[in-house]
Motif scaffolding. Structure first.
Motif, mmCIF file in Angstrom:
data_model
loop_
_atom_site.group_PDB
_atom_site.id
_atom_site.type_symbol
_atom_site.label_atom_id
_atom_site.label_comp_id
_atom_site.label_asym_id
_atom_site.label_seq_id
_atom_site.Cartn_x
_atom_site.Cartn_y
_atom_site.Cartn_z
ATOM 1 N N PRO A 23 53.451 96.214 55.894
ATOM 2 C CA PRO A 23 52.675 95.150 55.241
ATOM 3 C C PRO A 23 51.204 95.119 55.666
ATOM 4 O O PRO A 23 50.339 94.832 54.848
ATOM 5 C CB PRO A 23 53.410 93.872 55.660
ATOM 6 N N LYS A 24 50.921 95.472 56.911
ATOM 7 C CA LYS A 24 49.523 95.442 57.374
ATOM 8 C C LYS A 24 48.654 96.470 56.632
ATOM 9 O O LYS A 24 47.445 96.324 56.562
ATOM 10 C CB LYS A 24 49.451 95.674 58.880
ATOM 11 N N LEU A 25 49.275 97.520 56.060
ATOM 12 C CA LEU A 25 48.508 98.510 55.296
ATOM 13 C C LEU A 25 48.225 98.041 53.875
ATOM 14 O O LEU A 25 47.272 98.485 53.248
ATOM 15 C CB LEU A 25 49.256 99.848 55.256
ATOM 16 N N LEU A 26 49.036 97.138 53.372
ATOM 17 C CA LEU A 26 48.864 96.599 52.026
ATOM 18 C C LEU A 26 47.974 95.355 52.026
ATOM 19 O O LEU A 26 47.245 95.091 51.065
ATOM 20 C CB LEU A 26 50.238 96.271 51.454
ATOM 21 N N GLU A 27 48.005 94.626 53.103
ATOM 22 C CA GLU A 27 47.292 93.347 53.204
ATOM 23 C C GLU A 27 45.802 93.398 52.864
ATOM 24 O O GLU A 27 45.303 92.494 52.186
ATOM 25 C CB GLU A 27 47.485 92.755 54.600
ATOM 26 N N PRO A 28 45.048 94.433 53.279
ATOM 27 C CA PRO A 28 43.605 94.422 52.988
ATOM 28 C C PRO A 28 43.258 94.348 51.504
ATOM 29 O O PRO A 28 42.163 93.921 51.151
ATOM 30 C CB PRO A 28 43.107 95.742 53.580
ATOM 31 N N PHE A 29 44.176 94.727 50.626
ATOM 32 C CA PHE A 29 43.907 94.724 49.187
ATOM 33 C C PHE A 29 44.231 93.393 48.516
ATOM 34 O O PHE A 29 43.872 93.173 47.371
ATOM 35 C CB PHE A 29 44.718 95.821 48.490
ATOM 36 N N LEU A 30 44.947 92.530 49.222
ATOM 37 C CA LEU A 30 45.509 91.340 48.594
ATOM 38 C C LEU A 30 44.619 90.116 48.739
ATOM 39 O O LEU A 30 44.234 89.749 49.843
ATOM 40 C CB LEU A 30 46.894 91.050 49.189
ATOM 41 N N PRO A 31 44.331 89.458 47.630
ATOM 42 C CA PRO A 31 43.548 88.226 47.684
ATOM 43 C C PRO A 31 44.437 87.051 48.091
ATOM 44 O O PRO A 31 45.663 87.175 48.138
ATOM 45 C CB PRO A 31 43.074 88.068 46.239
ATOM 46 N N ALA A 32 43.810 85.942 48.360
ATOM 47 C CA ALA A 32 44.555 84.723 48.648
ATOM 48 C C ALA A 32 45.345 84.329 47.403
ATOM 49 O O ALA A 32 45.009 84.711 46.287
ATOM 50 C CB ALA A 32 43.584 83.607 49.034
ATOM 51 N N GLY A 33 46.385 83.574 47.618
ATOM 52 C CA GLY A 33 47.191 83.114 46.507
ATOM 53 C C GLY A 33 48.456 82.450 46.987
ATOM 54 O O GLY A 33 48.727 82.402 48.187
ATOM 55 N N LYS A 34 49.236 81.976 46.039
ATOM 56 C CA LYS A 34 50.453 81.239 46.382
ATOM 57 C C LYS A 34 51.715 82.064 46.226
ATOM 58 O O LYS A 34 52.648 81.936 46.988
ATOM 59 C CB LYS A 34 50.562 79.980 45.517
ATOM 60 N N GLN A 35 51.750 82.922 45.202
ATOM 61 C CA GLN A 35 52.994 83.614 44.897
ATOM 62 C C GLN A 35 52.758 85.107 44.669
ATOM 63 O O GLN A 35 51.843 85.495 43.955
ATOM 64 C CB GLN A 35 53.625 83.004 43.656
#
Length: 188
Positions: free
Chosen positions: A47-59
């Motif tokens: 998950p730490k490798l995917l996290e940098p691409f992800l914006p804030a959000g709820k779902q």
């Protein structure tokens, strides 16, 4: 009047409250109400490798599909109904390089290339190719294309880490197959 010690305790409590609203924040600094998946298209992902691409959000939602059975597999990762990461794996005729796919098929201007030539990447797109050319394997190449779409966050360094790890994990699954469809070793 509050003592110095009492004032510090109040500030510390207020700061802890503010920070608790940001814990697990997205790469864009906003709050996150979702968990990051540990696999995409059946391939283990840290998950730490995917996290940098992800914006804030709820779902967060992951949609996996096989639009062309036994040839193309897709995964779309959405945050609040907006697709932010797309992965497409394809079995293809042997010979295409990751650079060829990135430049000619995806119009990536000047992607960086790994020292082994197994993958190329930019801030929003990465392509890897696994060659199935061992004696027992069907002669084909297996490409993986990773795209970060807006509102996903572009990050060249993170993309390099992600595609390298994803390709290594994919190879460990022995995705090459023999004439009977059984796993066959990948080329060294």
């Amino acid at each position: 009047m509050m003592s110095k010690k009492g004032c510090l305790a109040t500030v510390a409590a207020a700061l802890a409250f503010v920070l608790s609203g940001c814990s697990g924040g997205g790469s864009d600094g906003g709050t996150v109400g979702y968990s990051i998946p540990k696999s995409l298209c059946g391939v283990a992902v840290a998950p730490k490798l995917l996290e940098p691409f992800l914006p804030a959000g709820k779902q967060l939602a992951v949609k996996e599909d096989e639009p062309v059975a036994d040839v193309i597999t897709t995964c779309e990762l959405s945050i609040d109904d907006a697709v932010v990461v797309s992965i497409e794996r394809e079995r293809r005729e042997p010979g295409a390089s990751p650079r060829d796919i990135a430049v000619n098929q995806l119009n990536v201007g000047n992607p960086e290339e790994s020292s082994t030539g197994g993958y190329v990447y930019s801030d929003r797109i990465a392509v890897s190719v696994v060659r199935c050319d061992s004696p027992r394997a069907v002669a084909e190449d297996l490409s993986s294309i990773v795209k970060v779409l807006k509102p996903g966050i572009a990050d060249k360094s993170a993309m390099k880490s992600f595609i390298a790890s994803y390709t290594t994990a994919y190879k460990k699954q022995q995705p090459c197959r023999d004439e009977n469809g059984s796993p066959a070793p990948t080329a060294p």
